[in-house]
Scaffold this active site. Structure first.
Site, PDB file in Angstrom:
ATOM      1  N   TYR A 106       0.429   5.845   3.214  1.00  0.00           N
ATOM      2  CA  TYR A 106      -0.295   4.674   3.706  1.00  0.00           C
ATOM      3  C   TYR A 106      -0.963   4.926   5.062  1.00  0.00           C
ATOM      4  O   TYR A 106      -1.829   4.180   5.482  1.00  0.00           O
ATOM      5  CB  TYR A 106       0.633   3.469   3.854  1.00  0.00           C
ATOM      6  CG  TYR A 106       1.356   3.025   2.610  1.00  0.00           C
ATOM      7  CD1 TYR A 106       1.044   3.508   1.342  1.00  0.00           C
ATOM      8  CD2 TYR A 106       2.380   2.096   2.699  1.00  0.00           C
ATOM      9  CE1 TYR A 106       1.731   3.085   0.220  1.00  0.00           C
ATOM     10  CE2 TYR A 106       3.066   1.655   1.586  1.00  0.00           C
ATOM     11  CZ  TYR A 106       2.738   2.154   0.345  1.00  0.00           C
ATOM     12  OH  TYR A 106       3.412   1.727  -0.759  1.00  0.00           O
ATOM     13  N   LYS A 107      -0.493   5.920   5.803  1.00  0.00           N
ATOM     14  CA  LYS A 107      -1.047   6.285   7.118  1.00  0.00           C
ATOM     15  C   LYS A 107      -0.913   5.156   8.158  1.00  0.00           C
ATOM     16  O   LYS A 107      -1.747   5.002   9.034  1.00  0.00           O
ATOM     17  CB  LYS A 107      -2.517   6.702   7.015  1.00  0.00           C
ATOM     18  CG  LYS A 107      -2.788   7.804   6.016  1.00  0.00           C
ATOM     19  CD  LYS A 107      -2.343   9.135   6.536  1.00  0.00           C
ATOM     20  CE  LYS A 107      -2.800  10.248   5.614  1.00  0.00           C
ATOM     21  NZ  LYS A 107      -1.747  11.099   5.137  1.00  0.00           N
TER      22      LYS A 107
END
Length: 74
Positions: free
Chosen positions: A59-60
């Protein structure tokens, strides 16, 4: 029909294969990339009793979510 309170819903758990229990109801953070939106969403969820914040390296957004949790616990 049985009505559950918000607290009862948030306290329901599931048991993972390794025996660890996690809250069944949580906040999903997939596609949340705007730092301000992430901060506001996660802090609001925590203030309202959520204890399961779904995140992943993919998802960063782990760093900002970690900072939100640190701020919440301070």
């Amino acid at each position: 029909m049985v009505k559950l309170t918000k607290e009862q819903i948030l306290q329901k758990t599931i048991t993972l294969n390794n025996g660890v229990k996690i809250p069944q109801f949580g906040l999903g953070t997939y596609l949340m990339v705007d730092s301000k939106s992430i901060y506001n969403s996660v802090i609001c969820a925590l203030q309202n009793g959520y204890r399961h914040i779904d995140t992943a390296e993919y998802y960063k957004n782990e760093e900002i979510i970690g900072n939100v949790i640190k701020d919440f616990l301070a």
